[in-house]
Write an enzyme that holds these catalytic residues in place. Structure first.
Site, PDB file in Angstrom:
ATOM      1  N   LYS A  34      79.268 100.111  58.543  1.00 13.82           N
ATOM      2  CA  LYS A  34      79.497  99.109  59.585  1.00 13.82           C
ATOM      3  C   LYS A  34      80.472  98.045  59.114  1.00 13.82           C
ATOM      4  O   LYS A  34      81.055  97.334  59.917  1.00 13.82           O
ATOM      5  CB  LYS A  34      78.183  98.500  60.051  1.00 13.82           C
ATOM      6  CG  LYS A  34      77.244  98.031  58.955  1.00 13.82           C
ATOM      7  CD  LYS A  34      76.090  97.289  59.592  1.00 13.82           C
ATOM      8  CE  LYS A  34      74.770  97.990  59.395  1.00 13.82           C
ATOM      9  NZ  LYS A  34      74.152  97.687  58.094  1.00 13.82           N
ATOM     10  N   LYS A  85      81.894 106.476  52.880  1.00 17.41           N
ATOM     11  CA  LYS A  85      80.658 106.430  53.670  1.00 17.41           C
ATOM     12  C   LYS A  85      80.938 105.820  55.043  1.00 17.41           C
ATOM     13  O   LYS A  85      81.722 104.877  55.140  1.00 17.41           O
ATOM     14  CB  LYS A  85      79.659 105.544  52.907  1.00 17.41           C
ATOM     15  CG  LYS A  85      78.266 105.544  53.453  1.00 17.41           C
ATOM     16  CD  LYS A  85      77.410 104.504  52.727  1.00 17.41           C
ATOM     17  CE  LYS A  85      77.536 103.146  53.367  1.00 17.41           C
ATOM     18  NZ  LYS A  85      76.401 102.253  53.198  1.00 17.41           N
ATOM     19  N   LYS A 114      82.462  96.500  44.426  1.00 14.93           N
ATOM     20  CA  LYS A 114      83.060  95.318  45.053  1.00 14.93           C
ATOM     21  C   LYS A 114      83.819  94.486  44.039  1.00 14.93           C
ATOM     22  O   LYS A 114      84.909  93.998  44.341  1.00 14.93           O
ATOM     23  CB  LYS A 114      81.981  94.464  45.725  1.00 14.93           C
ATOM     24  CG  LYS A 114      81.495  95.103  47.000  1.00 14.93           C
ATOM     25  CD  LYS A 114      80.915  94.134  47.972  1.00 14.93           C
ATOM     26  CE  LYS A 114      80.627  94.914  49.253  1.00 14.93           C
ATOM     27  NZ  LYS A 114      79.782  94.307  50.183  1.00 14.93           N
TER      28      LYS A 114
HETATM   29  P1  ATP Z   1      77.224  98.840  55.039  1.00 12.42           P
HETATM   30  O1  ATP Z   1      77.567  99.897  56.039  1.00 12.42           O
HETATM   31  O2  ATP Z   1      77.715  97.505  55.421  1.00 12.42           O
HETATM   32  O3  ATP Z   1      77.563  99.265  53.658  1.00 12.42           O
HETATM   33  P2  ATP Z   1      74.631  99.785  55.134  1.00 12.42           P
HETATM   34  O4  ATP Z   1      74.685 100.408  56.493  1.00 12.42           O
HETATM   35  O5  ATP Z   1      74.674 100.666  53.956  1.00 12.42           O
HETATM   36  O6  ATP Z   1      75.691  98.648  55.070  1.00 12.42           O
HETATM   37  P3  ATP Z   1      72.010  98.971  55.751  1.00 12.42           P
HETATM   38  O7  ATP Z   1      72.260  98.750  57.158  1.00 12.42           O
HETATM   39  O8  ATP Z   1      71.056  98.025  55.187  1.00 12.42           O
HETATM   40  O9  ATP Z   1      73.329  98.913  54.950  1.00 12.42           O
HETATM   41  O10 ATP Z   1      71.500 100.442  55.508  1.00 12.42           O
HETATM   42  C1  ATP Z   1      70.290 100.801  56.064  1.00 12.42           C
HETATM   43  C2  ATP Z   1      69.944 102.196  55.709  1.00 12.42           C
HETATM   44  O11 ATP Z   1      70.901 103.104  56.260  1.00 12.42           O
HETATM   45  C3  ATP Z   1      69.919 102.446  54.204  1.00 12.42           C
HETATM   46  O12 ATP Z   1      68.801 103.248  53.910  1.00 12.42           O
HETATM   47  C4  ATP Z   1      71.187 103.210  53.962  1.00 12.42           C
HETATM   48  O13 ATP Z   1      71.074 104.053  52.847  1.00 12.42           O
HETATM   49  C5  ATP Z   1      71.343 103.995  55.252  1.00 12.42           C
HETATM   50  N1  ATP Z   1      72.751 104.325  55.513  1.00 12.42           N
HETATM   51  C6  ATP Z   1      73.757 103.448  55.691  1.00 12.42           C
HETATM   52  N2  ATP Z   1      74.928 104.091  55.902  1.00 12.42           N
HETATM   53  C7  ATP Z   1      74.642 105.415  55.841  1.00 12.42           C
HETATM   54  C8  ATP Z   1      75.428 106.618  55.973  1.00 12.42           C
HETATM   55  N3  ATP Z   1      76.732 106.566  56.200  1.00 12.42           N
HETATM   56  N4  ATP Z   1      74.802 107.801  55.868  1.00 12.42           N
HETATM   57  C9  ATP Z   1      73.462 107.878  55.641  1.00 12.42           C
HETATM   58  N5  ATP Z   1      72.669 106.787  55.500  1.00 12.42           N
HETATM   59  C10 ATP Z   1      73.234 105.582  55.596  1.00 12.42           C
END
Ligand code: ATP
Ligand code: LTN
Length: 330
Positions: A196, A193, A111
């Site tokens: 959201k 990745k 970031k």
């Molecule tokens: P952002 O998408 O905003 O970066 P995030 O989805 O990574 O946020 P969290 O919602 O807290 O953040 O993630 C919750 C869990 O989901 C964590 O264990 C994270 O590693 C997993 N996760 C998030 N995105 C993925 C993905 N694309 N593939 C696999 N696991 C994921």
């Protein structure tokens, strides 16, 4: 029974990536481990959130936890801010973390390298709070997606450092990363990745997406012009990602799926993945609607907070004693 803990920060609607990488594993483990799962709402506000939207997302996240199969009788489900020990131990952990360690965290580094403006101190010290989240509960395992591994590793270092300084206090946790689906990629840009917080939402499937919209996102997922169905992550990352999603949701191996669709067009394979995704979403959404109507969320959270506080308060008290923060009255 070994203890497992994880959290999700609902800064937006939960995604298929969250489901495959994290949530569905919590469900799998809840019979064999003592499962503690929380909504990381303090982690959400490291960046500004619209209060109304945040409130809605928190409620949805709890409902989705249950809709995805977490059983509040087996798993402890709670809201981070309902257990005050998180913020307090978070501060204590920050006092035991070096700046160099925080500077090395890739999430923060990415970031700041992108030149994001108005980055907050909360975002910088977020790994200290995450360490507190885990260490308060003596968690043995932390099931997370690949992107969170570094944070759990820092937690291990902090736990060991604290134990060395003050005597045995914390259980040193281990990250638990699934073999399939630990990093689901964006459907519109498979080098990123599925997230959201992505600007356009074409590459991201939300668990509450309308089924037609979800199908459309899969059918128009970016692939390649090679035209051969095979497992080549480097040269065909979009295709690989689709096969991985299909495998994670159907339980079939990626090789098995390749065998079935070998020699056919990408459209057929996409149709198969879209069916798998829509079947799963339909099931989740039906339960989600029932849960929202049943108004059980409040009860689940207050019950969860009571169970979680009983564990967390004890750990925090012990930590404070070890550090010398308390005065003992005769
Ligand atoms: P952002 O998408 O905003 O970066 P995030 O989805 O990574 O946020 P969290 O919602 O807290 O953040 O993630 C919750 C869990 O989901 C964590 O264990 C994270 O590693 C997993 N996760 C998030 N995105 C993925 C993905 N694309 N593939 C696999 N696991 C994921
Ligand atoms: N940092 C995680 C969410 C999170 C978490 C935790 C995960 C906060 N505290 C404790 C596991 C254990 C994320 O952004 N995905």
């Amino acid at each position: 029974m070994k203890r497992m803990l994880s959290g999700i920060k609902p800064t937006g609607q939960l995604t298929l990536g969250n489901y495959i990488g994290a949530l569905r594993n919590f469900v799998k483990y809840q019979d064999d481990y003592e499962m503690i799962v929380f909504i990381a709402n303090l982690h959400c506000i490291t960046e500004y959130q619209d209060p109304e939207e945040l409130r809605r997302n928190l409620t949805d996240a709890v409902a989705l936890y249950i809709a995805c199969g977490l059983d509040p009788k087996k798993a402890t489900i709670f809201l981070q801010t309902d257990v005050h020990a998180h913020a307090e131990l978070g501060y204590i952990m920050a006092c035991n973390t070096y700046l160099g360690e925080l500077n090395r965290m890739t999430q923060f580094k990415d970031k700041s390298q992108k030149g994001e403006k108005n980055m907050t101190a909360g975002l910088y010290t977020y790994p200290c709070l995450m360490a507190a989240d885990i260490l308060l509960y003596d968690a043995n395992y932390v099931p997370v997606g690949e992107d969170q591994k570094q944070h759990v590793e820092l937690t291990r270092d902090l736990a060991q450092r604290f134990n060395n300084k003050y005597g045995d206090t914390f259980v040193v946790p281990e990250p638990l990363i699934a073999q399939v689906g630990a990093r689901i990629m964006s459907l519109s840009d498979p080098s990123k990745k599925m997230s959201k917080s992505e600007e356009s939402n074409k590459g991201c499937i939300y668990l509450l997406d309308d089924l037609k919209a979800a199908r459309k996102k899969i059918m128009s997922a970016v692939t390649d012009s090679i035209g051969i169905i095979q497992l080549d992550k480097e040269n065909q990352p979009g295709l690989y990602n689709l096969i991985e999603i299909g495998s994670a949701l159907t339980g079939r191996s990626m090789e098995d799926i390749v065998k079935e669709f070998e020699g056919q067009g990408y459209g057929k394979l996409k149709g198969f993945v879209a069916d798998a995704v829509c079947d799963e979403l339909a099931m989740i959404q039906e339960r989600y609607n029932q849960i929202i109507e049943s108004r059980q969320i409040e009860e689940v959270l207050s019950d969860g907070a009571a169970r979680a506080s009983a564990i967390a308060d004890k750990t925090l008290e012990n930590v404070k004693k070890k550090i010398g923060l308390e005065i003992k009255y005769q």
